[in-house]
Write an enzyme that holds these catalytic residues in place. Sequence first.
Site, PDB file in Angstrom:
ATOM      1  N   ARG A  50      46.422  19.555  70.693  1.00  0.00           N
ATOM      2  CA  ARG A  50      47.788  19.032  70.698  1.00  0.00           C
ATOM      3  C   ARG A  50      48.327  18.794  72.110  1.00  0.00           C
ATOM      4  O   ARG A  50      49.067  17.830  72.336  1.00  0.00           O
ATOM      5  CB  ARG A  50      48.716  19.985  69.936  1.00  0.00           C
ATOM      6  CG  ARG A  50      48.421  20.032  68.442  1.00  0.00           C
ATOM      7  CD  ARG A  50      49.498  20.764  67.700  1.00  0.00           C
ATOM      8  NE  ARG A  50      49.221  20.815  66.270  1.00  0.00           N
ATOM      9  CZ  ARG A  50      50.061  21.329  65.376  1.00  0.00           C
ATOM     10  NH1 ARG A  50      51.226  21.826  65.774  1.00  0.00           N
ATOM     11  NH2 ARG A  50      49.748  21.354  64.092  1.00  0.00           N
ATOM     12  N   ASP A 152      66.528  21.403  63.587  1.00  0.00           N
ATOM     13  CA  ASP A 152      65.136  21.710  63.856  1.00  0.00           C
ATOM     14  C   ASP A 152      64.960  21.807  65.361  1.00  0.00           C
ATOM     15  O   ASP A 152      65.764  21.265  66.133  1.00  0.00           O
ATOM     16  CB  ASP A 152      64.199  20.635  63.283  1.00  0.00           C
ATOM     17  CG  ASP A 152      62.776  21.139  63.103  1.00  0.00           C
ATOM     18  OD1 ASP A 152      62.446  21.584  61.988  1.00  0.00           O
ATOM     19  OD2 ASP A 152      62.008  21.122  64.074  1.00  0.00           O
TER      20      ASP A 152
END
Length: 304
Positions: A50, A152
């Site tokens: 990632r 979020d």
Amino acid sequence: MLSGIATGTPKERAREFAYTRGDFDKVRGLIHAHAGIRLNDTKREMVYSRLARRLRALHLTSFRSYIKVLEDKDHPEWEHFVNALTTNQTAFFREAHHFPILAEHLRGLRPGARASLWSAAASTGEEAYSMAITACEVYGTLAPPVKILATDLDSQVLARASEGIYTLEQARDLSPERLQRFFLKGAGTRAGLVKLKPELRALIGFAKHNLRDESWRSSESFDCVFCRNVMIYFDKPTQHQVLSRIARVLKPEGLLFAGHSESYFHAVDLFQPCGRTVYRHASSAATLASPCPAPRPRGDADGS
């Protein structure tokens, strides 16, 4: 050490970027300190894959140099770093047993009262929109007296959530009736996509929020909070801290919905279970005659 002799495992030597166990430990220390997310040893390769994209974007050659960038707490790379390591998995009406309970709780509110709901780990928005659909079905209108805060840590998924656009595959578990009532179907270049009707999107406000932010204060008190499948990434002390903040903004008779693999037995001073992964304030759970609203039998007009 003799020069010219390769070091590290064959897998490490074959990598595009230099990445040691020490680099992994520093990365997981940074994400834990900033977001409370725990990364165990099995996540080492996930971290590499990632963050490798970020190293390419910054034209860096090693994780050590990337970590050095993050030493500046105000560096804009921090947002990309957090976004890259945040897991976002959700679906419409995921853990479907929660939504009939939400519906019954809304029905039990004082007539004329405006309900306030919070999706505390909103990801790409399916949870918040499922809450909005439930509210519309309860009140029989696309403009129910409900407002939803969706937050979020990942700014990128929030941007996608605010658009309210999904593939038909992402909406596959929705009934044809719900798709027709609450979505617009794409055509032409938008074929294969659906979009929430503007009335539903108007019910939801999206905002970036770190659940570990001790300075966060809400002017709202919420009737229901959905905080599902995020606590599993926190250690127990961090979970208790987050639950303490939720307890402060949840109304005394309000409901907290947790994820299927989460339990709060270590926080009985704050919350008590009143249903399947549903919680109430510890003080209220002992005094309310009916700890958790019982859903109506399936087949009601609202479809919940």
